[in-house]
Design a protein around this motif. Structure first.
Motif, PDB file in Angstrom:
ATOM      1  N   UNK A  83     -14.165 -16.818  20.931  1.00  0.00           N
ATOM      2  CA  UNK A  83     -13.806 -16.467  19.518  1.00  0.00           C
ATOM      3  C   UNK A  83     -13.862 -15.059  19.360  1.00  0.00           C
ATOM      4  N   UNK A  84     -14.881 -14.438  20.044  1.00  0.00           N
ATOM      5  CA  UNK A  84     -15.134 -12.874  19.702  1.00  0.00           C
ATOM      6  C   UNK A  84     -13.865 -12.277  20.682  1.00  0.00           C
ATOM      7  N   UNK A  85     -13.447 -12.702  21.763  1.00  0.00           N
ATOM      8  CA  UNK A  85     -12.409 -12.099  22.863  1.00  0.00           C
ATOM      9  C   UNK A  85     -11.148 -12.210  22.086  1.00  0.00           C
ATOM     10  N   UNK A  86     -10.825 -13.435  21.436  1.00  0.00           N
ATOM     11  CA  UNK A  86      -9.595 -13.801  20.841  1.00  0.00           C
ATOM     12  C   UNK A  86      -9.509 -12.818  19.565  1.00  0.00           C
ATOM     13  N   UNK A  87     -10.640 -12.486  18.794  1.00  0.00           N
ATOM     14  CA  UNK A  87     -10.708 -11.806  17.598  1.00  0.00           C
ATOM     15  C   UNK A  87     -10.522 -10.100  18.197  1.00  0.00           C
ATOM     16  N   UNK A  88     -11.041  -9.882  19.195  1.00  0.00           N
ATOM     17  CA  UNK A  88     -10.697  -8.195  19.889  1.00  0.00           C
ATOM     18  C   UNK A  88      -9.432  -8.183  20.147  1.00  0.00           C
ATOM     19  N   UNK A  89      -8.875  -9.094  20.704  1.00  0.00           N
ATOM     20  CA  UNK A  89      -7.441  -9.203  21.217  1.00  0.00           C
ATOM     21  C   UNK A  89      -6.591  -9.103  20.039  1.00  0.00           C
ATOM     22  N   UNK A  90      -6.670  -9.856  18.885  1.00  0.00           N
ATOM     23  CA  UNK A  90      -5.896  -9.885  17.713  1.00  0.00           C
ATOM     24  C   UNK A  90      -5.979  -8.407  17.186  1.00  0.00           C
ATOM     25  N   UNK A  91      -7.213  -7.946  17.179  1.00  0.00           N
ATOM     26  CA  UNK A  91      -7.369  -6.628  16.521  1.00  0.00           C
ATOM     27  C   UNK A  91      -6.831  -5.346  17.317  1.00  0.00           C
ATOM     28  N   UNK A  92      -6.752  -5.517  18.644  1.00  0.00           N
ATOM     29  CA  UNK A  92      -6.200  -4.521  19.558  1.00  0.00           C
ATOM     30  C   UNK A  92      -4.958  -4.580  19.733  1.00  0.00           C
ATOM     31  N   UNK A  93      -4.210  -5.710  19.729  1.00  0.00           N
ATOM     32  CA  UNK A  93      -2.874  -5.733  20.382  1.00  0.00           C
ATOM     33  C   UNK A  93      -2.070  -6.233  18.965  1.00  0.00           C
ATOM     34  N   UNK A  94      -2.559  -6.478  17.837  1.00  0.00           N
ATOM     35  CA  UNK A  94      -1.662  -6.687  16.478  1.00  0.00           C
ATOM     36  C   UNK A  94      -2.046  -5.859  15.635  1.00  0.00           C
ATOM     37  N   UNK A  95      -3.198  -5.938  15.011  1.00  0.00           N
ATOM     38  CA  UNK A  95      -3.934  -5.288  13.945  1.00  0.00           C
ATOM     39  C   UNK A  95      -3.649  -3.889  14.117  1.00  0.00           C
ATOM     40  N   UNK A  96      -4.114  -3.047  15.263  1.00  0.00           N
ATOM     41  CA  UNK A  96      -4.188  -1.610  15.172  1.00  0.00           C
ATOM     42  C   UNK A  96      -2.890  -1.298  15.339  1.00  0.00           C
ATOM     43  N   UNK A  97      -1.924  -1.761  16.260  1.00  0.00           N
ATOM     44  CA  UNK A  97      -0.446  -1.179  16.129  1.00  0.00           C
ATOM     45  C   UNK A  97       0.014  -1.279  14.798  1.00  0.00           C
ATOM     46  N   UNK A  98      -0.228  -2.434  14.173  1.00  0.00           N
ATOM     47  CA  UNK A  98       0.411  -2.543  12.838  1.00  0.00           C
ATOM     48  C   UNK A  98      -0.110  -1.485  11.928  1.00  0.00           C
ATOM     49  N   UNK A  99      -1.356  -0.921  12.263  1.00  0.00           N
ATOM     50  CA  UNK A  99      -1.984   0.182  11.460  1.00  0.00           C
ATOM     51  C   UNK A  99      -1.323   1.798  11.652  1.00  0.00           C
ATOM     52  N   UNK A 100      -1.470   1.845  13.296  1.00  0.00           N
ATOM     53  CA  UNK A 100      -0.876   3.144  13.675  1.00  0.00           C
ATOM     54  C   UNK A 100       0.671   3.451  13.751  1.00  0.00           C
ATOM     55  N   UNK A 101       1.469   2.123  13.987  1.00  0.00           N
ATOM     56  CA  UNK A 101       2.889   2.270  14.299  1.00  0.00           C
ATOM     57  C   UNK A 101       3.504   2.033  13.060  1.00  0.00           C
ATOM     58  N   UNK A 102       3.076   1.191  12.101  1.00  0.00           N
ATOM     59  CA  UNK A 102       3.782   0.914  10.959  1.00  0.00           C
ATOM     60  C   UNK A 102       3.281   0.962   9.634  1.00  0.00           C
ATOM     61  N   UNK A 103       2.266   1.619   9.957  1.00  0.00           N
ATOM     62  CA  UNK A 103       1.415   2.213   8.690  1.00  0.00           C
ATOM     63  C   UNK A 103       0.878   0.867   7.764  1.00  0.00           C
ATOM     64  N   UNK A 104       0.731   0.017   8.434  1.00  0.00           N
ATOM     65  CA  UNK A 104       0.162  -1.302   7.410  1.00  0.00           C
ATOM     66  C   UNK A 104      -1.550  -1.501   7.937  1.00  0.00           C
ATOM     67  N   UNK A 105      -2.280  -0.757   7.025  1.00  0.00           N
ATOM     68  CA  UNK A 105      -3.837  -0.938   7.670  1.00  0.00           C
ATOM     69  C   UNK A 105      -4.561  -2.216   7.184  1.00  0.00           C
ATOM     70  N   UNK A 106      -3.658  -2.865   6.277  1.00  0.00           N
ATOM     71  CA  UNK A 106      -4.352  -4.065   5.745  1.00  0.00           C
ATOM     72  C   UNK A 106      -4.931  -4.990   6.863  1.00  0.00           C
ATOM     73  N   UNK A 107      -4.305  -5.296   7.716  1.00  0.00           N
ATOM     74  CA  UNK A 107      -4.664  -6.311   8.715  1.00  0.00           C
ATOM     75  C   UNK A 107      -5.777  -5.955   9.503  1.00  0.00           C
ATOM     76  N   UNK A 108      -5.945  -4.384   9.817  1.00  0.00           N
ATOM     77  CA  UNK A 108      -7.063  -3.974  10.655  1.00  0.00           C
ATOM     78  C   UNK A 108      -8.284  -3.892   9.698  1.00  0.00           C
ATOM     79  N   UNK A 109      -8.278  -4.001   8.422  1.00  0.00           N
ATOM     80  CA  UNK A 109      -9.485  -4.103   7.465  1.00  0.00           C
ATOM     81  C   UNK A 109      -9.918  -5.424   7.312  1.00  0.00           C
ATOM     82  N   UNK A 110      -9.188  -6.507   7.545  1.00  0.00           N
ATOM     83  CA  UNK A 110      -9.462  -7.859   7.603  1.00  0.00           C
ATOM     84  C   UNK A 110      -9.995  -8.207   9.077  1.00  0.00           C
ATOM     85  N   UNK A 111      -9.168  -8.075  10.006  1.00  0.00           N
ATOM     86  CA  UNK A 111      -9.501  -8.564  11.374  1.00  0.00           C
ATOM     87  C   UNK A 111     -10.557  -7.625  11.858  1.00  0.00           C
TER      88      UNK A 111
END
Length: 105
Positions: A16-44
């Motif tokens: 569960x921790x591994x999957x959560x970290x992958x979602x954070x690094x591969x999906x949420x952080x690119x959404x924040x830093x590439x697309x300017x959408x920080x909401x997912x990083x806050x939750x994940x």
């Protein structure tokens, strides 16, 4: 708590921790830093932090039951902070605990 129960809890928390970290690094952080959408990083990010605390507890319970060296437990704990490492550590720990061996050495 028997060592098999501690091992099962560790295995679940590692995945569960591994999957959560992958979602954070591969999906949420690119959404924040590439697309300017920080909401997912806050939750994940918060969710992963909470799940990592559970991973710590499960790892320490297993370490206590298996009488691991403190350095072995620390290395396994660090695996929860590196993408994909928790999956590798989980596999190795599971094999070695079932064989009655130390998880790292």
């Amino acid at each position: 708590m028997p060592i098999q129960t501690a091992l099962l809890a560790y295995r679940i928390s590692a995945w569960v921790t591994g999957v959560g970290l992958l979602v954070l690094v591969l999906i949420a952080m690119p959404m924040k830093y590439i697309f300017g959408q920080p909401q997912l990083v806050a939750v994940v990010g918060v969710t992963h932090g909470f799940l990592y605390m559970i991973y710590i507890v499960c790892t320490l319970l297993l370490a206590e039951r298996g009488r691991w060296k403190p350095l072995d437990a620390l290395l396994i704990l660090v695996a929860g902070t590196i993408p994909v490492a928790s999956f590798i550590a989980e596999r190795r720990v599971t094999q070695r605990v079932r064989a009655g061996q130390s998880p790292v050495s």
